[in-house]
Scaffold this motif. Structure first.
Motif, PDB file in Angstrom:
ATOM      1  N   GLU A   1       0.842  -1.203   0.000  1.00  0.00           N
ATOM      2  CA  GLU A   1       0.000   0.000   0.000  1.00  0.00           C
ATOM      3  C   GLU A   1       0.875   1.250   0.000  1.00  0.00           C
ATOM      4  O   GLU A   1       0.607   2.198  -0.745  1.00  0.00           O
ATOM      5  CB  GLU A   1      -0.931   0.019   1.220  1.00  0.00           C
ATOM      6  N   ASP A   2       1.937   1.263   0.830  1.00  0.00           N
ATOM      7  CA  ASP A   2       2.809   2.434   0.911  1.00  0.00           C
ATOM      8  C   ASP A   2       3.498   2.720  -0.413  1.00  0.00           C
ATOM      9  O   ASP A   2       3.629   3.880  -0.815  1.00  0.00           O
ATOM     10  CB  ASP A   2       3.859   2.245   2.014  1.00  0.00           C
ATOM     11  N   VAL A   3       3.953   1.683  -1.111  1.00  0.00           N
ATOM     12  CA  VAL A   3       4.651   1.867  -2.384  1.00  0.00           C
ATOM     13  C   VAL A   3       3.734   2.509  -3.423  1.00  0.00           C
ATOM     14  O   VAL A   3       4.109   3.478  -4.086  1.00  0.00           O
ATOM     15  CB  VAL A   3       5.220   0.521  -2.900  1.00  0.00           C
ATOM     16  N   ILE A   4       2.526   2.001  -3.581  1.00  0.00           N
ATOM     17  CA  ILE A   4       1.621   2.542  -4.598  1.00  0.00           C
ATOM     18  C   ILE A   4       1.160   3.959  -4.222  1.00  0.00           C
ATOM     19  O   ILE A   4       1.059   4.840  -5.077  1.00  0.00           O
ATOM     20  CB  ILE A   4       0.414   1.600  -4.883  1.00  0.00           C
ATOM     21  N   ARG A   5       0.915   4.189  -2.933  1.00  0.00           N
ATOM     22  CA  ARG A   5       0.510   5.532  -2.503  1.00  0.00           C
ATOM     23  C   ARG A   5       1.622   6.553  -2.772  1.00  0.00           C
ATOM     24  O   ARG A   5       1.362   7.665  -3.240  1.00  0.00           O
ATOM     25  CB  ARG A   5       0.144   5.536  -1.021  1.00  0.00           C
ATOM     26  N   HIS A   6       2.862   6.175  -2.482  1.00  0.00           N
ATOM     27  CA  HIS A   6       3.995   7.064  -2.718  1.00  0.00           C
ATOM     28  C   HIS A   6       4.151   7.351  -4.210  1.00  0.00           C
ATOM     29  O   HIS A   6       4.385   8.487  -4.622  1.00  0.00           O
ATOM     30  CB  HIS A   6       5.281   6.457  -2.148  1.00  0.00           C
ATOM     31  N   LYS A   7       4.015   6.321  -5.033  1.00  0.00           N
ATOM     32  CA  LYS A   7       4.146   6.507  -6.486  1.00  0.00           C
ATOM     33  C   LYS A   7       3.094   7.483  -7.018  1.00  0.00           C
ATOM     34  O   LYS A   7       3.397   8.374  -7.815  1.00  0.00           O
ATOM     35  CB  LYS A   7       4.038   5.162  -7.207  1.00  0.00           C
ATOM     36  N   ILE A   8       1.880   7.327  -6.557  1.00  0.00           N
ATOM     37  CA  ILE A   8       0.803   8.207  -7.014  1.00  0.00           C
ATOM     38  C   ILE A   8       1.018   9.637  -6.508  1.00  0.00           C
ATOM     39  O   ILE A   8       0.824  10.602  -7.244  1.00  0.00           O
ATOM     40  CB  ILE A   8      -0.569   7.653  -6.600  1.00  0.00           C
ATOM     41  N   ARG A   9       1.460   9.753  -5.246  1.00  0.00           N
ATOM     42  CA  ARG A   9       1.754  11.087  -4.697  1.00  0.00           C
ATOM     43  C   ARG A   9       2.862  11.770  -5.504  1.00  0.00           C
ATOM     44  O   ARG A   9       2.777  12.947  -5.830  1.00  0.00           O
ATOM     45  CB  ARG A   9       2.179  10.955  -3.229  1.00  0.00           C
ATOM     46  N   THR A  10       3.892  10.999  -5.856  1.00  0.00           N
ATOM     47  CA  THR A  10       5.027  11.542  -6.597  1.00  0.00           C
ATOM     48  C   THR A  10       4.668  11.829  -8.054  1.00  0.00           C
ATOM     49  O   THR A  10       4.946  12.910  -8.564  1.00  0.00           O
ATOM     50  CB  THR A  10       6.212  10.549  -6.543  1.00  0.00           C
ATOM     51  N   ASP A  11       4.049  10.869  -8.723  1.00  0.00           N
ATOM     52  CA  ASP A  11       3.772  11.008 -10.163  1.00  0.00           C
ATOM     53  C   ASP A  11       2.562  11.888 -10.477  1.00  0.00           C
ATOM     54  O   ASP A  11       2.577  12.641 -11.450  1.00  0.00           O
ATOM     55  CB  ASP A  11       3.534   9.635 -10.794  1.00  0.00           C
ATOM     56  N   LEU A  12       1.525  11.768  -9.670  1.00  0.00           N
ATOM     57  CA  LEU A  12       0.270  12.459  -9.976  1.00  0.00           C
ATOM     58  C   LEU A  12      -0.070  13.584  -9.004  1.00  0.00           C
ATOM     59  O   LEU A  12      -1.069  14.289  -9.196  1.00  0.00           O
ATOM     60  CB  LEU A  12      -0.886  11.459 -10.002  1.00  0.00           C
ATOM     61  N   HIS A  13       0.700  13.675  -7.901  1.00  0.00           N
ATOM     62  CA  HIS A  13       0.473  14.703  -6.871  1.00  0.00           C
ATOM     63  C   HIS A  13      -0.934  14.582  -6.288  1.00  0.00           C
ATOM     64  O   HIS A  13      -1.617  15.576  -6.072  1.00  0.00           O
ATOM     65  CB  HIS A  13       0.731  16.109  -7.427  1.00  0.00           C
ATOM     66  N   GLN A  14      -1.355  13.336  -6.076  1.00  0.00           N
ATOM     67  CA  GLN A  14      -2.681  13.060  -5.529  1.00  0.00           C
ATOM     68  C   GLN A  14      -2.568  12.186  -4.280  1.00  0.00           C
ATOM     69  O   GLN A  14      -1.669  11.365  -4.154  1.00  0.00           O
ATOM     70  CB  GLN A  14      -3.553  12.337  -6.564  1.00  0.00           C
TER      71      GLN A  14
END
Length: 165
Positions: A98-111
């Motif tokens: 969960e942490d990996v996908i959340r971080h990726k979305i925060r970084t890539d999409l700023h969401q």
């Protein structure tokens, strides 16, 4: 040519020999299959299903909690009386947290995706058992047989993991 255009051409061929327009709405075998969306898994072929046989509900990982709405509709409005869960080997849901996908979305999409459960898992067989239990414990799901399998993408074989009769 785009993939959508390829689909349109393939559909024209399909329509030319289509003969199943009179199938009934409820699935004839009264079963709902909850399976992963992975492109290497074709539930109809793997389980010997034809059009009209079953509801096939697909999502990332084949997770029961994501399929709950469809299972309820399948049972309450269309008469299914058995559930089959199919997860598979080499699943992408085993490759992140969960942490990996959340971080990726925060970084890539700023969401922020804190409101979404992505439901990855670390143990394939346990994920099947967990999904059986989720459906078994839900007061919204009828008390019906629920059987779980792992589909081996390497061989095409299904291996039974759990069963609730």
């Amino acid at each position: 040519m785009s993939v959508a255009k390829e689909f349109e051409a393939a559909n024209a061929n399909y329509v030319a020999s289509f003969t199943k327009g009179d199938l009934q709405l409820p699935p004839q075998r009264k079963v709902a299959v909850v399976a992963c969306m992975d492109a290497r898994l074709d539930p109809a072929r793997a389980l010997g299903l034809e059009e009209g046989d079953a509801h096939v509900i697909r999502n990332a990982g084949g997770r029961a909690s994501d399929a709950l709405r469809s299972v309820i509709i399948s049972q309450q409005l269309l008469g299914t009386r058995e559930i089959v869960i199919v997860h598979h080997t080499n699943c992408g849901m085993l490759t992140f947290t969960e942490d990996v996908i959340r971080h990726k979305i925060r970084t890539d999409l700023h969401q922020n995706t804190d409101h979404i459960a992505f439901l990855p898992f670390g143990d394939l067989e346990q994920s099947v058992r967990d999904d059986i239990q989720i459906l078994k414990d839900s007061p919204l799901v009828l008390d019906v047989p629920i059987t779980g399998y792992v589909y081996e993408v390497e061989t095409g074989k299904i291996v039974q993991i759990g069963e609730n009769q």
